[in-house]
Write a protein that holds these residues in place. Structure first.
Motif, PDB file in Angstrom:
ATOM      1  N   SER A 143       0.835  -1.208   0.000  1.00 14.99           N
ATOM      2  CA  SER A 143       0.000   0.000   0.000  1.00 14.99           C
ATOM      3  C   SER A 143       0.866   1.252   0.000  1.00 14.99           C
ATOM      4  O   SER A 143       1.998   1.252   0.482  1.00 14.99           O
ATOM      5  CB  SER A 143      -0.925   0.007   1.221  1.00 14.99           C
ATOM      6  N   MET A 144       0.308   2.322  -0.553  1.00 13.97           N
ATOM      7  CA  MET A 144       1.036   3.592  -0.596  1.00 13.97           C
ATOM      8  C   MET A 144       1.376   4.062   0.820  1.00 13.97           C
ATOM      9  O   MET A 144       2.477   4.545   1.066  1.00 13.97           O
ATOM     10  CB  MET A 144       0.200   4.661  -1.302  1.00 13.97           C
ATOM     11  N   ARG A 145       0.432   3.919   1.726  1.00 12.78           N
ATOM     12  CA  ARG A 145       0.642   4.376   3.103  1.00 12.78           C
ATOM     13  C   ARG A 145       1.817   3.637   3.741  1.00 12.78           C
ATOM     14  O   ARG A 145       2.672   4.243   4.392  1.00 12.78           O
ATOM     15  CB  ARG A 145      -0.648   4.154   3.896  1.00 12.78           C
ATOM     16  N   TYR A 146       1.869   2.312   3.548  1.00 13.79           N
ATOM     17  CA  TYR A 146       2.949   1.517   4.131  1.00 13.79           C
ATOM     18  C   TYR A 146       4.288   1.885   3.485  1.00 13.79           C
ATOM     19  O   TYR A 146       5.296   2.056   4.179  1.00 13.79           O
ATOM     20  CB  TYR A 146       2.674   0.022   3.966  1.00 13.79           C
ATOM     21  N   LEU A 147       4.306   2.012   2.160  1.00 18.29           N
ATOM     22  CA  LEU A 147       5.555   2.344   1.478  1.00 18.29           C
ATOM     23  C   LEU A 147       6.070   3.717   1.902  1.00 18.29           C
ATOM     24  O   LEU A 147       7.280   3.905   2.066  1.00 18.29           O
ATOM     25  CB  LEU A 147       5.363   2.286  -0.037  1.00 18.29           C
ATOM     26  N   ARG A 148       5.156   4.656   2.099  1.00 16.77           N
ATOM     27  CA  ARG A 148       5.574   5.981   2.576  1.00 16.77           C
ATOM     28  C   ARG A 148       6.163   5.889   3.983  1.00 16.77           C
ATOM     29  O   ARG A 148       7.135   6.575   4.308  1.00 16.77           O
ATOM     30  CB  ARG A 148       4.400   6.944   2.562  1.00 16.77           C
ATOM     31  N   ALA A 149       5.566   5.053   4.823  1.00  8.52           N
ATOM     32  CA  ALA A 149       6.089   4.863   6.182  1.00  8.52           C
ATOM     33  C   ALA A 149       7.472   4.201   6.129  1.00  8.52           C
ATOM     34  O   ALA A 149       8.382   4.606   6.857  1.00  8.52           O
ATOM     35  CB  ALA A 149       5.123   4.017   7.007  1.00  8.52           C
ATOM     36  N   MET A 150       7.619   3.216   5.251  1.00  9.40           N
ATOM     37  CA  MET A 150       8.899   2.511   5.128  1.00  9.40           C
ATOM     38  C   MET A 150      10.006   3.423   4.593  1.00  9.40           C
ATOM     39  O   MET A 150      11.160   3.294   4.983  1.00  9.40           O
ATOM     40  CB  MET A 150       8.756   1.310   4.183  1.00  9.40           C
ATOM     41  N   GLU A 151       9.630   4.325   3.716  1.00  6.62           N
ATOM     42  CA  GLU A 151      10.603   5.222   3.101  1.00  6.62           C
ATOM     43  C   GLU A 151      11.318   6.078   4.142  1.00  6.62           C
ATOM     44  O   GLU A 151      12.495   6.401   3.993  1.00  6.62           O
ATOM     45  CB  GLU A 151       9.863   6.113   2.096  1.00  6.62           C
ATOM     46  N   LYS A 152      10.621   6.410   5.234  1.00  5.30           N
ATOM     47  CA  LYS A 152      11.173   7.288   6.260  1.00  5.30           C
ATOM     48  C   LYS A 152      11.503   6.563   7.570  1.00  5.30           C
ATOM     49  O   LYS A 152      11.997   7.166   8.504  1.00  5.30           O
ATOM     50  CB  LYS A 152      10.178   8.413   6.541  1.00  5.30           C
ATOM     51  N   ALA A 153      11.197   5.268   7.640  1.00  4.91           N
ATOM     52  CA  ALA A 153      11.300   4.520   8.894  1.00  4.91           C
ATOM     53  C   ALA A 153      12.735   4.296   9.348  1.00  4.91           C
ATOM     54  O   ALA A 153      13.654   4.200   8.542  1.00  4.91           O
ATOM     55  CB  ALA A 153      10.605   3.172   8.732  1.00  4.91           C
TER      56      ALA A 153
ATOM     57  N   THR B 257      18.718  -0.324   2.453  1.00  4.66           N
ATOM     58  CA  THR B 257      18.259  -1.061   1.275  1.00  4.66           C
ATOM     59  C   THR B 257      16.740  -1.127   1.235  1.00  4.66           C
ATOM     60  O   THR B 257      16.127  -0.915   0.185  1.00  4.66           O
ATOM     61  CB  THR B 257      18.839  -2.491   1.284  1.00  4.66           C
ATOM     62  N   HIS B 258      16.121  -1.394   2.377  1.00 12.84           N
ATOM     63  CA  HIS B 258      14.664  -1.487   2.439  1.00 12.84           C
ATOM     64  C   HIS B 258      14.005  -0.118   2.246  1.00 12.84           C
ATOM     65  O   HIS B 258      12.964  -0.009   1.595  1.00 12.84           O
ATOM     66  CB  HIS B 258      14.223  -2.123   3.751  1.00 12.84           C
ATOM     67  N   ARG B 259      14.615   0.909   2.807  1.00 11.89           N
ATOM     68  CA  ARG B 259      14.096   2.266   2.594  1.00 11.89           C
ATOM     69  C   ARG B 259      14.185   2.650   1.114  1.00 11.89           C
ATOM     70  O   ARG B 259      13.247   3.203   0.546  1.00 11.89           O
ATOM     71  CB  ARG B 259      14.866   3.290   3.447  1.00 11.89           C
ATOM     72  N   LEU B 260      15.308   2.348   0.496  1.00 11.41           N
ATOM     73  CA  LEU B 260      15.508   2.659  -0.920  1.00 11.41           C
ATOM     74  C   LEU B 260      14.512   1.878  -1.789  1.00 11.41           C
ATOM     75  O   LEU B 260      13.954   2.423  -2.743  1.00 11.41           O
ATOM     76  CB  LEU B 260      16.946   2.335  -1.334  1.00 11.41           C
ATOM     77  N   HIS B 261      14.277   0.628  -1.444  1.00 13.31           N
ATOM     78  CA  HIS B 261      13.314  -0.199  -2.190  1.00 13.31           C
ATOM     79  C   HIS B 261      11.917   0.420  -2.121  1.00 13.31           C
ATOM     80  O   HIS B 261      11.222   0.516  -3.145  1.00 13.31           O
ATOM     81  CB  HIS B 261      13.301  -1.626  -1.642  1.00 13.31           C
ATOM     82  N   ALA B 262      11.517   0.859  -0.946  1.00 14.16           N
ATOM     83  CA  ALA B 262      10.204   1.504  -0.785  1.00 14.16           C
ATOM     84  C   ALA B 262      10.143   2.777  -1.619  1.00 14.16           C
ATOM     85  O   ALA B 262       9.138   3.037  -2.301  1.00 14.16           O
ATOM     86  CB  ALA B 262       9.944   1.812   0.687  1.00 14.16           C
ATOM     87  N   LYS B 263      11.209   3.551  -1.606  1.00 12.78           N
ATOM     88  CA  LYS B 263      11.253   4.791  -2.377  1.00 12.78           C
ATOM     89  C   LYS B 263      11.139   4.506  -3.867  1.00 12.78           C
ATOM     90  O   LYS B 263      10.398   5.182  -4.592  1.00 12.78           O
ATOM     91  CB  LYS B 263      12.556   5.543  -2.081  1.00 12.78           C
TER      92      LYS B 263
END
Length: 151
Positions: free
Chosen positions: A74-84, A101-107
């Protein structure tokens, strides 16, 4: 461990197993109601599937994987992961760190989605413009045809 492979007709051995959802979306809704990590859309701990199976032994693994896929895509989860910075367990307790790596993948996933949406909108605009140009061309042809058919 017969409960872990049972179907929707699982016996009500645990409270969560009694309300066995029939679809991934129904399960996701249930997870959001029961667990803070899902409700607050926090970055999930690695191995959250094992935690879920431990708490909900009658859970259908295929439905669980689909629900996790919907949630983590979901967009909401990916946005949270991008900054987590950290991941959370089912109860919302902080755990392991989120890797770069996980933050970059979400971005990257977010950028792909935004580009895909922009491309779709551009294609819609181009199709509408082409349709309008065709309509105007047809009107001009009809006007010319009527003009020359009178003489």
């Amino acid at each position: 461990m017969a409960e872990a492979v049972s179907t929707d007709a699982a016996p009500a051995t645990a409270p969560a197993a009694a309300a066995q959802p029939g679809s991934a979306r129904a399960l996701l809704k249930q997870l959001q109601q029961e667990f803070p990590a899902f409700r607050d859309c926090l970055p999930l701990a690695i191995g959250i599937d094992k935690q879920l199976l431990a708490r909900m032994p009658g859970l259908d693994r295929k439905i669980m994987r689909a629900a996790l896929g919907i949630h983590t895509g979901s967009m909401r989860y990916l946005r949270a992961m991008e900054k987590a910075k950290v991941r959370y367990d089912l109860d919302g307790a902080a755990g392991a760190e989120v890797t770069d790596t996980h933050r970059l993948h979400a971005k990257e996933l977010l950028q792909q989605r935004f580009k895909k949406e922009a491309d779709r909108k551009k294609a819609e605009r181009e199709a509408a413009a082409e349709e309008e140009a065709n309509r105007q061309r047809q009107e001009k042809l009809k006007a010319l045809a009527s003009k020359f058919s009178k003489n």
